[in-house]
Design a protein around this motif. Structure first.
Motif, PDB file in Angstrom:
ATOM      1  N   TYR A  24       0.902  -1.000  -0.106  1.00 25.02           N
ATOM      2  CA  TYR A  24      -0.104   0.197   0.049  1.00 25.02           C
ATOM      3  C   TYR A  24       0.766   1.112  -0.121  1.00 25.02           C
ATOM      4  N   ARG A  25       1.799   1.254   0.710  1.00 27.65           N
ATOM      5  CA  ARG A  25       2.704   2.645   0.913  1.00 27.65           C
ATOM      6  C   ARG A  25       3.397   2.784  -0.718  1.00 27.65           C
ATOM      7  N   LYS A  26       3.797   1.805  -1.254  1.00 26.94           N
ATOM      8  CA  LYS A  26       4.225   1.709  -2.525  1.00 26.94           C
ATOM      9  C   LYS A  26       3.344   2.448  -3.600  1.00 26.94           C
ATOM     10  N   LYS A  27       2.281   2.089  -3.486  1.00 29.17           N
ATOM     11  CA  LYS A  27       1.188   2.681  -4.580  1.00 29.17           C
ATOM     12  C   LYS A  27       0.581   3.884  -4.028  1.00 29.17           C
ATOM     13  N   ALA A  28       0.643   4.055  -2.517  1.00 26.95           N
ATOM     14  CA  ALA A  28       0.231   5.319  -2.083  1.00 26.95           C
ATOM     15  C   ALA A  28       1.269   6.467  -2.553  1.00 26.95           C
ATOM     16  N   LEU A  29       2.536   6.125  -2.419  1.00 30.86           N
ATOM     17  CA  LEU A  29       3.622   7.214  -2.721  1.00 30.86           C
ATOM     18  C   LEU A  29       3.604   7.386  -4.369  1.00 30.86           C
ATOM     19  N   GLU A  30       3.218   6.529  -5.140  1.00 28.50           N
ATOM     20  CA  GLU A  30       3.342   6.371  -6.468  1.00 28.50           C
ATOM     21  C   GLU A  30       2.267   7.415  -6.901  1.00 28.50           C
ATOM     22  N   PHE A  31       1.067   7.393  -6.234  1.00 24.44           N
ATOM     23  CA  PHE A  31      -0.092   8.028  -6.821  1.00 24.44           C
ATOM     24  C   PHE A  31      -0.395   9.377  -5.859  1.00 24.44           C
ATOM     25  N   GLU A  41      -6.854  10.782 -12.751  1.00 24.95           N
ATOM     26  CA  GLU A  41      -6.520   9.546 -12.745  1.00 24.95           C
ATOM     27  C   GLU A  41      -5.637   8.835 -11.487  1.00 24.95           C
ATOM     28  N   ALA A  42      -4.514   9.580 -11.292  1.00 25.79           N
ATOM     29  CA  ALA A  42      -3.676   9.388 -10.159  1.00 25.79           C
ATOM     30  C   ALA A  42      -4.632   9.510  -8.781  1.00 25.79           C
ATOM     31  N   GLU A  43      -5.497  10.518  -8.777  1.00 22.02           N
ATOM     32  CA  GLU A  43      -6.380  10.638  -7.618  1.00 22.02           C
ATOM     33  C   GLU A  43      -7.363   9.483  -7.291  1.00 22.02           C
ATOM     34  N   GLU A  44      -7.681   8.864  -8.397  1.00 18.18           N
ATOM     35  CA  GLU A  44      -8.605   7.463  -8.525  1.00 18.18           C
ATOM     36  C   GLU A  44      -7.896   6.477  -7.816  1.00 18.18           C
ATOM     37  N   MET A  89     -10.071  13.022   0.718  1.00 15.48           N
ATOM     38  CA  MET A  89      -8.832  12.813   0.639  1.00 15.48           C
ATOM     39  C   MET A  89      -8.631  12.978   2.191  1.00 15.48           C
ATOM     40  N   ASP A  90      -9.002  14.052   2.838  1.00  9.18           N
ATOM     41  CA  ASP A  90      -8.721  14.324   4.084  1.00  9.18           C
ATOM     42  C   ASP A  90      -9.011  13.124   4.974  1.00  9.18           C
ATOM     43  N   ASP A  91     -10.221  12.103   4.846  1.00  6.67           N
ATOM     44  CA  ASP A  91     -10.434  10.938   5.502  1.00  6.67           C
ATOM     45  C   ASP A  91      -8.997  10.006   5.289  1.00  6.67           C
ATOM     46  N   ILE A  92      -8.538  10.032   4.308  1.00  3.38           N
ATOM     47  CA  ILE A  92      -7.532   9.004   3.964  1.00  3.38           C
ATOM     48  C   ILE A  92      -6.079   9.588   4.631  1.00  3.38           C
ATOM     49  N   PHE A  93      -5.981  10.837   4.631  1.00  5.92           N
ATOM     50  CA  PHE A  93      -4.757  11.277   5.141  1.00  5.92           C
ATOM     51  C   PHE A  93      -4.845  11.107   6.846  1.00  5.92           C
ATOM     52  N   SER A  94      -6.162  11.504   7.305  1.00  5.28           N
ATOM     53  CA  SER A  94      -6.303  11.236   8.687  1.00  5.28           C
ATOM     54  C   SER A  94      -6.121   9.936   9.062  1.00  5.28           C
ATOM     55  N   GLY A 108      -2.191  17.415   2.222  1.00  2.00           N
ATOM     56  CA  GLY A 108      -2.685  18.516   1.339  1.00  2.00           C
ATOM     57  C   GLY A 108      -3.765  17.833   0.440  1.00  2.00           C
ATOM     58  N   GLY A 109      -4.097  18.587  -0.667  1.00  2.00           N
ATOM     59  CA  GLY A 109      -4.965  17.934  -1.646  1.00  2.00           C
ATOM     60  C   GLY A 109      -4.511  17.878  -3.041  1.00  2.00           C
ATOM     61  N   PHE A 110      -5.158  17.494  -4.089  1.00  3.87           N
ATOM     62  CA  PHE A 110      -4.687  17.371  -5.348  1.00  3.87           C
ATOM     63  C   PHE A 110      -4.674  18.773  -5.809  1.00  3.87           C
ATOM     64  N   GLY A 111      -3.466  19.196  -6.426  1.00  3.58           N
ATOM     65  CA  GLY A 111      -3.262  20.405  -7.029  1.00  3.58           C
ATOM     66  C   GLY A 111      -3.010  21.480  -5.864  1.00  3.58           C
ATOM     67  N   GLY A 112      -2.655  20.987  -4.564  1.00  3.12           N
ATOM     68  CA  GLY A 112      -2.521  21.932  -3.538  1.00  3.12           C
ATOM     69  C   GLY A 112      -1.082  21.867  -3.304  1.00  3.12           C
ATOM     70  N   GLY A 113      -0.203  21.234  -4.004  1.00  2.00           N
ATOM     71  CA  GLY A 113       1.124  21.279  -3.951  1.00  2.00           C
ATOM     72  C   GLY A 113       1.504  20.608  -2.594  1.00  2.00           C
ATOM     73  N   GLY A 114       2.955  20.400  -2.342  1.00  2.00           N
ATOM     74  CA  GLY A 114       3.429  19.699  -1.029  1.00  2.00           C
ATOM     75  C   GLY A 114       3.746  20.652  -0.146  1.00  2.00           C
ATOM     76  N   GLY A 115       3.828  20.168   1.170  1.00  2.00           N
ATOM     77  CA  GLY A 115       4.023  20.742   2.442  1.00  2.00           C
ATOM     78  C   GLY A 115       2.925  21.427   3.112  1.00  2.00           C
ATOM     79  N   GLY A 116       1.908  21.044   2.550  1.00  2.00           N
ATOM     80  CA  GLY A 116       0.754  21.891   3.374  1.00  2.00           C
ATOM     81  C   GLY A 116       0.392  21.043   4.723  1.00  2.00           C
ATOM     82  N   SER A 117      -0.382  21.867   5.670  1.00  2.00           N
ATOM     83  CA  SER A 117      -0.697  21.114   6.904  1.00  2.00           C
ATOM     84  C   SER A 117      -1.783  20.103   6.493  1.00  2.00           C
TER      85      SER A 117
END
Length: 373
Positions: A24-31, A41-44, A89-94, A108-117
């Motif tokens: 799962y970690r491998k797939k989650a990091l990939e997408f 498509e990556a979001e799905e 997405m927030d549920d998944i990160f939580s 963060g969210g899709f299109g939100g860039g990295g480094g967000g809270s």
């Protein structure tokens, strides 16, 4: 048709817990959204991987999935998957954000860039709901009043100075392998990236107040005692830019006066007199949705089980409806008057009164075996 969870994660059914988490970690990091901004498509695929991990990482859910596949969860059993296909997405990160480690800035969210809270999820609330057998058989909508912690009117939050709104703090430690950097949840804001700025007098130290709310719970037919259902976002709020927790509903089944439940089947004990057994009779018996008339043939034997198809409880997984099993019990009179006693003494040796079971008549143990098969 839904894609197989094992195929989504690229593993086999024999994979152990560690292998499932690694896949799962491998797939989650990939997408991950930080690597694929704006990529639908990556979001799905990211959500599907979370959904697969949610089921396969839980031994009980995994066992149900291995036995029944997606149908084990498609009809509300246990409140649904509770996984990526039913969370934002927030549920998944939580729930699973810790699996990503320090590879990203915390969500963060899709299109939100990295480094967000990341958005913190509030705590869950738990209640118990009592249901009659009729409600369980037909499904029911219940309205319950719950006390929820919600953010007070007029409360405001500001960026956490400890983590600068990131929700995480970075630490550098010296090891024999050199300087290692690691990320952990900010101890000041709890990962939300925000701390209390202003609050009204009635609010607590986190800016929360207790409020009564009436929540509607749709309970599907076929639930069982002890089953838990989830009502999303009806738990407590958390401070700052958060999402509410969930309301966990525990089912308690009220015992029926006449009917005994066994899975999807119901059992009813019917007592008849010796005369009724000899002559045959029609009887009204108690069923879950009202009375049902059945005809007993003359000469019926005690222990006979009559099966009424489809008069039981619907399957929570959509596999049809159980049956109502009527157990016939011939009541032997304990006291007789003189004439009655004389009648039986006169006929005690009559061939019609001598037990003579046919080969087709099953023994008690055979009936029990059939009942449970």
């Amino acid at each position: 048709m839904k894609k197989d969870f094992y195929e989504i994660l690229g593993i086999t059914k024999s994979a152990n817990t560690a292998e499932i988490k690694k896949a799962y970690r491998k797939k989650a990091l990939e997408f991950h959204p930080d690597k694929n901004p704006g990529n639908a498509e990556a979001e799905e695929k990211f959500k599907l991987a979370a959904e697969a991990y949610e089921i396969l990482s839980d031994p009980n859910k995994k066992a149900k999935y291995d036995q029944y596949g997606h149908q084990a969860f498609d009809n509300g059993g246990g409140g649904g998957y509770g996984g990526g296909g039913h969370m934002n997405m927030d549920d998944i990160f939580s729930q699973f954000g810790d699996i990503f480690g320090s590879a990203f800035g915390g969500g963060g969210g899709f299109g939100g860039g990295g480094g967000g809270s990341r958005r913190v999820k509030g705590s869950n609330l738990r209640i118990k709901v009592k249901l009659t057998l009729e409600e369980i058989t037909n499904g029911v909508e219940k309205k319950v009043k719950v006390k929820r912690k919600v953010q007070a009117q007029g409360v405001s939050y500001k960026t956490c100075s400890t983590c600068n709104g990131q929700g995480q703090v970075m630490r550098v430690t010296n090891t024999i392998l050199g300087r290692m950097q690691s990320a952990s949840t900010c101890p000041t804001c709890g990962g939300s990236g925000q701390i209390l700025d202003k609050k009204p007098t009635e609010a607590d130290s986190q800016g929360m107040v207790l409020e009564d709310e009436t929540v509607t719970i749709k309970i599907p037919a076929g639930v069982v005692d002890g089953m838990q259902l989830k009502v999303s976002n009806k738990g407590n709020d958390a401070p700052g830019n958060s999402i509410p927790g969930d309301l966990i509903v525990a089912i308690e089944e009220i015992e029926h006066e006449f009917l005994k439940r066994e899975g999807e089947n119901l059992h009813y004990d019917l007592y008849i007199s010796f005369a009724e057994a000899v002559l045959g009779i029609s009887k009204d018996i108690e069923a879950v949705n009202g009375k049902v008339r059945i005809k007993l043939e003359d000469g019926i034997q005690s222990g006979k089980i009559l099966r009424l198809k489809g008069k039981g409880v619907p399957s929570i997984n959509g596999y049809g409806t159980g049956d109502l099993l009527v157990h016939v019990n011939v009541w032997t009179p304990k006291t007789l008057n003189k004439d009655q006693k004389h009648f039986f003494e006169k006929n005690i040796d009559d061939e019609n009164f001598i037990p003579n079971p046919e080969k087709s008549d099953k023994s008690f143990f055979e009936k029990v075996k059939d009942m449970f098969s």
